[in-house]
Design a protein around this motif. Structure first.
Motif, PDB file in Angstrom:
ATOM      1  N   VAL A  22       0.831  -1.205   0.000  1.00  0.00           N
ATOM      2  CA  VAL A  22       0.000   0.000   0.000  1.00  0.00           C
ATOM      3  C   VAL A  22       0.866   1.257   0.000  1.00  0.00           C
ATOM      4  O   VAL A  22       0.589   2.229  -0.714  1.00  0.00           O
ATOM      5  N   ARG A  23       1.923   1.250   0.789  1.00  0.00           N
ATOM      6  CA  ARG A  23       2.790   2.431   0.862  1.00  0.00           C
ATOM      7  C   ARG A  23       3.438   2.724  -0.489  1.00  0.00           C
ATOM      8  O   ARG A  23       3.482   3.876  -0.944  1.00  0.00           O
ATOM      9  N   GLU A  24       3.923   1.684  -1.171  1.00  0.00           N
ATOM     10  CA  GLU A  24       4.570   1.879  -2.470  1.00  0.00           C
ATOM     11  C   GLU A  24       3.570   2.402  -3.510  1.00  0.00           C
ATOM     12  O   GLU A  24       3.895   3.300  -4.297  1.00  0.00           O
ATOM     13  N   ILE A  25       2.362   1.845  -3.520  1.00  0.00           N
ATOM     14  CA  ILE A  25       1.365   2.295  -4.489  1.00  0.00           C
ATOM     15  C   ILE A  25       0.944   3.733  -4.201  1.00  0.00           C
ATOM     16  O   ILE A  25       0.754   4.537  -5.130  1.00  0.00           O
ATOM     17  N   GLU A  26       0.784   4.065  -2.925  1.00  0.00           N
ATOM     18  CA  GLU A  26       0.408   5.445  -2.581  1.00  0.00           C
ATOM     19  C   GLU A  26       1.470   6.438  -3.035  1.00  0.00           C
ATOM     20  O   GLU A  26       1.151   7.535  -3.514  1.00  0.00           O
ATOM     21  N   GLU A  27       2.735   6.069  -2.912  1.00  0.00           N
ATOM     22  CA  GLU A  27       3.812   6.943  -3.380  1.00  0.00           C
ATOM     23  C   GLU A  27       3.762   7.099  -4.904  1.00  0.00           C
ATOM     24  O   GLU A  27       3.960   8.199  -5.432  1.00  0.00           O
ATOM     25  N   LYS A  71       0.806   6.049 -11.278  1.00  0.00           N
ATOM     26  CA  LYS A  71      -0.286   5.094 -11.357  1.00  0.00           C
ATOM     27  C   LYS A  71      -1.588   5.773 -10.969  1.00  0.00           C
ATOM     28  O   LYS A  71      -1.594   6.739 -10.196  1.00  0.00           O
ATOM     29  N   PRO A  72      -2.716   5.285 -11.486  1.00  0.00           N
ATOM     30  CA  PRO A  72      -4.016   5.868 -11.119  1.00  0.00           C
ATOM     31  C   PRO A  72      -4.422   5.439  -9.715  1.00  0.00           C
ATOM     32  O   PRO A  72      -3.929   4.431  -9.185  1.00  0.00           O
TER      33      PRO A  72
END
Length: 475
Positions: free
Chosen positions: A346-351, A358-359
């Protein structure tokens, strides 16, 4: 006359047995398929909030794996036998029944496994329309029959008859028969259960080589595959997984409409899928409810309570439950690692979302975290606990020996427990308590009797074999 009549009766009876087995594979009525489809036939008469694990989505949603199931059940795949491996509720059995219904169960029969081999013997006889010679009238004129040696011998005799029928059928129809053994993980993981699996596997190997019969094994747990792969040369393994988020959204909407419930906005379906993931059994239950989100939240609470009841931690436990707490603490070590991996995902995607790479929808398309089997052994410090977790549907193991949480719902339940304040300290306290009890069990106490004031006790520790150490001080 009696002798000649007896010979004629035996010949007729043997031929009739093969004809009855052929009837079991003929098109038309199949008892297992009829039971499976009965709920679908009367779906309109059921209330909308009727809960059932029967999944009626097959008329409205076609999975990608269904084409392969149709090919296997229809006898189009020869030279192999198959193992369907996947967690409970992913739709393995439903796809098999759908494939059977399309061909009206012609050339295919299904049998449910059971821990008691005597019960399984009767189920196999029902699936094959075989009475194990219990309807024969020759018992009055012969000695005690050796078939009373147990269910394994009766099953072997049934497979011998089935082989004769399969030879005739393949010559006539130019396609193999199909025998489905469903839920083989219900066999006990002991010598008798393993022997039955190997008994069927030996037949599956020879029948697949000759192209006369295809056996399909279906299992929720990993241990049958682990056992059978040791001697498998023609076995193909098919992993059945949950739907991905986009497929789960479509499935939830179609199930909702099929239950004659009011349609919901896309945001609601996305929230529901965020709770239960792509597990079809959960989507089927949620889609029937008036308030889908509230019911999904209740499923999460139930899953969390069940998880804590199975592997709950007891910091100040007594030594009588030390082994249970050792298993629980090691299990939470693994689940905590899954939660940490999900938090990192989650942290990587939020960044990446914040950076515009990324959308925002990428946050809902995260795969379940997975850890290699060997790494799980290292995390848990015990290699023998993984099978018990798999049997309880807490984890799932695939053919690549990757371990994941059994479902998104269970991962969310574990995440809520791990993220509670003081969980890490509680887990450390339980492990310290286990170490303390084990240390006490390893401690030996020496007691000296009749020791008076002024008496001396000599204690020697001889590690070298010749050195004697004496303490001259009075004790």
């Amino acid at each position: 006359m009696v002798f000649v009549g007896g010979i004629a009766y035996v010949a007729w009876y043997k031929a009739n047995v093969l004809e009855k087995i052929e009837v079991a594979f003929s098109a038309g009525y199949d008892p297992a398929l009829e039971l499976a489809n009965r709920a679908a036939k009367h779906q309109g008469a059921l209330p909308a909030d009727h809960e059932s694990d029967d999944i009626p989505w097959s008329k409205h949603l076609r999975r990608d794996d269904q084409d392969l199931m149709d090919q296997i059940v229809g006898g189009g795949e020869t030279g192999h036998y198959f193992m369907l491996l996947g967690p409970k509720g992913t739709g393995k059995t439903t796809m098999l029944y759908d494939a059977m219904a399309k061909i009206h169960a012609e050339g295919v029969s299904i049998c449910e496994a059971h821990p008691d081999l005597e019960v399984f013997r009767l189920r196999l006889g029902k699936a094959l329309n075989y009475e194990y010679h219990e309807d024969s009238q020759t018992g009055l004129f012969q000695r005690r029959d050796p078939r009373e040696g147990g269910p394994a011998l009766d099953i072997e005799r049934a497979l011998n008859k089935l082989e004769k029928v399969a030879l005739r059928y393949s010559e006539k129809k130019k396609r193999p028969l199909v025998l489905i053994l469903n839920n083989v993980h219900f066999f006990n993981n002991d010598d008798s259960g393993k022997n039955i699996l190997l008994q069927f596997q030996q037949r599956a190997e020879s029948w697949a080589a000759s192209g006369i019969l295809t056996i399909v094994f279906s299992s929720d747990d990993f241990w049958p595959f682990y056992l059978m792969r040791k001697t498998a040369s023609r076995m193909q393994v098919i992993s059945i997984r949950d739907l991905n988020p986009s497929q789960a959204l479509q499935a939830a909407a179609k199930m909702r409409r099929a239950c004659h419930r009011s349609d919901e906005p896309l945001k609601t379906y996305a929230e529901v899928v965020g709770y239960v993931g792509g597990r079809l059994a959960y989507l089927n239950k949620v889609a029937r409810q008036a308030d889908m989100v509230k019911y999904a939240q209740s499923l999460l609470l139930i899953e969390k309570a069940w998880l804590q009841s199975q592997i709950g931690l007891i910091p100040d436990h007594d030594d009588d439950v030390m082994d249970e707490q050792k298993w629980s603490s090691c299990s939470w070590l693994l689940l905590r690692e899954f939660v940490k991996m999900r938090q990192e995902q989650v942290r990587e995607i939020e960044e990446q979302v914040a950076a515009g790479e990324k959308p925002p929808e990428a946050l809902t398309d995260l795969p379940l975290p997975k850890i290699p089997y060997y790494r799980c052994r290292q995390i848990m410090t015990r290699p023998d606990f993984l099978e018990a977790l798999d049997r309880l549907n807490i984890i799932a193991i695939d053919i690549h020996h990757d371990v994941t949480p059994d479902s998104l719902l269970l991962l969310r339940a574990a995440q809520e427990v791990v993220e509670e304040e003081g969980f890490d300290q509680q887990l450390d306290d339980v492990r310290d308590r286990v170490d303390e009890i084990e240390s006490l069990h390893r401690t030996r106490e020496l007691t000296f009797k009749d020791v008076k004031a002024g008496d001396r006790i000599r204690l020697s520790v001889d590690k070298g074999g010749a050195l004697l150490v004496e303490d001259e001080r009075p004790s």
